[in-house]
Design a protein around this motif. Structure first.
Motif, PDB file in Angstrom:
ATOM      1  N   ALA A 319     -36.034 -13.946  14.940  1.00  0.00           N
ATOM      2  CA  ALA A 319     -34.783 -13.646  12.878  1.00  0.00           C
ATOM      3  C   ALA A 319     -35.478 -14.636  12.434  1.00  0.00           C
ATOM      4  N   PRO A 325     -34.201  -7.977  13.250  1.00  0.00           N
ATOM      5  CA  PRO A 325     -32.750  -8.482  12.753  1.00  0.00           C
ATOM      6  C   PRO A 325     -32.071  -9.515  14.343  1.00  0.00           C
ATOM      7  N   LEU A 326     -30.792 -10.366  13.562  1.00  0.00           N
ATOM      8  CA  LEU A 326     -30.334 -11.006  14.816  1.00  0.00           C
ATOM      9  C   LEU A 326     -29.088 -10.142  15.542  1.00  0.00           C
TER      10      LEU A 326
END
Length: 554
Positions: A319, A325-326
């Motif tokens: 990320a 995306p985290l």
């Protein structure tokens, strides 16, 4: 690739490994002419970013298995550098004192390489975490993220912050004194077998360092010309006034850092308090910071926590460095000890109510004060031993009933709890204390006694009292941070002693320097029970939230 697939399976990594090559035998020039040994792990195909790892434990297993190969196999360039005076690196090893300048030189060399991707992150545990804080004292503009695992920012505070020397230095110095120099290192299995066979002999050989006086001389005899830092470390307790310690103190990095930082620790780790200080100071500044703490010791974080922490690291780097995306949903992930629950929190500690308990006559612990006195004698010739706790060796959670039964320990035990009590935060003990010798230490511990009578440590604190200021006063001792549930039917126990040896140097009972002194004088401790108390920050037990989705490969 077979080894990478095995590591992927053991650590439960979220994607299959990809090919990479390893360039060994690199030499990174320092500004004073010394060259540091390094290895470059180069992924095939489009890279996800660059990772820098620096430390003194060699460039081979097990550290490359955990902090180089998993990342190279997922698209990252990894530069793994051996600290000055270790492995095949040139120069003399002066632990912690050269990492600030050497870190700057390593980064200058790295960013000039044709394979450098323009931004980099750092990862690594313990000393390898300390080297990350060294970089953040003057953050390079290319530094984009960090994952610091059980990594202190202030080694001076760890050494003498309680007023007594933390003697994990003895075993650590012995290990470093026996580290092989050069590029070759034993294979993982062969190296572990050699360590296991040699461990009892090494432990016996170290005993005189703990028993003989003066301490500095005993250490020098054992290290036989090696570990030349030992005498300075054990004889210079003035960490605030002695410039010797300045190169090991990076608290300013907590104000200078501007990058996303993921912190990992264990409830029985040596550096737990510093990790929480890092989280709280960075969070207070509004920095992008996250924290995961499990039921581990210092070494257990690496040995037992890898299957949780390495995937978390890949998620974080994906990320913050690669722009993916985290998966992580909240900044704080905690294993609540006394349960099987992992808790996800937006802040720590959560809102709490103080539970105040008072040591009472009859070795009781209750919710109302009662006047009386209790006492014990601490004899430095037979110091109170350590039972578990945040030790480098033989620490963690143990049955500490034997400690509670000792005549040089006060044990106050509460009634069985009608309902579970959950503690989050930093407990504190306040003691109305005096002694017939002004040169004394205080060790305090909170334990949980189960319905069968077994006692198990929860958290603890230590303080060497100031002979001029701490006599006949209310002495406050903060304990280690904790998130623990005392089960219904169990009892809370408070232990008080005059030492915890050999975690900390025994108080000799004199004004002599702790590293060069030879005279031993016992001390009689007296505790006035009425004003003395234990304060536990309690929160209502809650049901755990649904588990987070598995982190992405990053």
């Amino acid at each position: 690739m077979l080894l990478d697939r095995l590591v992927t399976r053991i650590l439960k990594l979220p994607s299959a490994p990809a090919p990479y090559r390893v360039d060994r035998g690199l030499r990174v020039p320092m500004s004073d002419g010394v060259e540091l040994a390094a290895a470059h792990y180069a992924p095939q195909g489009e890279p996800a970013g660059t990772i820098l790892v620096r430390g003194p434990y060699g460039l081979g297993a097990p550290f490359d298995l955990l902090y180089a190969r998993p990342y190279a196999a997922r698209g990252y360039h990894v530069l793994f550098v051996a600290s000055r005076g270790t492995a095949a690196s040139g120069g003399d090893f002066d632990p912690m004192r050269t990492e600030l300048a050497d870190g700057r030189d390593v980064v200058a060399w790295m960013v000039a390489q044709p394979w450098f991707t323009g931004r980099f992150a750092t990862v690594g545990p313990s000393y390898l975490g300390f080297t990350q804080w060294a970089l953040l004292m003057d953050p390079p503009p290319e530094m984009a993220a960090a994952v610091v695992t059980v990594g202190p920012h202030d080694f001076a505070k760890h050494s003498w912050g309680t007023g007594a020397m933390n003697l994990d230095l003895v075993g650590w110095s012995d290990m470093m004194n026996r580290q092989p120099r050069g590029d070759r290192s034993p294979g993982l299995v062969r190296g572990q077998l050699k360590q296991a066979v040699a461990a009892p002999r090494q432990a016996r050989a170290l005993r005189p360092v703990f028993t003989d006086l003066p301490l500095a001389d005993a250490g020098e005899r054992h290290y036989a010309g090696g570990a030349r830092w030992f005498r300075d470390r054990v004889t210079r307790p003035d960490i605030d006034g002695d410039a010797y310690w300045e190169p090991m103190r990076f608290a300013a990095a907590l104000e200078k850092a501007e990058i996303p930082i993921l912190l990992h620790s264990g409830w029985q780790d040596l550096f737990l308090a510093q990790t929480f200080e890092q989280y709280q100071r960075l969070s207070a500044r509004g920095l992008d910071v996250a924290l995961t703490v499990g039921p581990w010791t210092h070494r257990g974080v690496i040995q037992d926590g890898g299957s949780r922490l390495i995937p978390e690291t890949l998620d974080w780097l994906g990320a913050k460095l690669a722009g993916r995306p985290l998966a992580r949903r909240t900044p704080v992930h905690l294993r609540v000890t006394g349960t099987d629950e992992w808790r996800e929190l937006d802040e720590w500690p959560p809102p709490c109510t103080p539970l105040v308990l008072f040591p009472r006559p009859g070795a009781a612990l209750g919710d109302a004060p009662a006047g009386s006195e209790a006492g014990f004698t601490f004899d430095p010739a037979r110091p109170t031993p350590a039972f578990g706790g945040p030790l480098l060796e033989n620490g963690g959670y143990v049955d500490d009933g034997g400690l509670a039964a000792r005549p040089d320990v006060l044990a106050f035990t509460g009634e069985p709890l009608a309902a579970a009590v959950e503690v989050h935060g930093v407990p504190e003990v306040e003691l109305a204390h005096r002694s017939d010798n002004p040169h004394v230490d205080l060790f305090v511990r909170v334990s949980e006694v189960d319905p069968a009578g077994r006692s198990r440590n929860v958290c603890e604190g230590y303080r060497r009292l100031d002979p001029a200021r701490d006599q006949s006063t209310l002495v406050r001792i903060p304990l280690m941070p904790v998130a623990h549930r005392f089960a219904a039917g169990s009892r809370i126990r408070l232990l008080i002693a005059g030492g915890c040896y050999p975690q900390f140097t025994r108080n000799l009972g004199t004004a002599e320097n702790p590293g060069t002194g030879t005279t031993l004088v016992p001390a009689r401790h007296r505790l006035t029970l009425g004003p003395s108390r234990l304060v536990l920050p309690t929160a209502a037990p809650v049901s755990p939230p649904p588990a987070s989705p598995a982190p992405g490969a990053g």
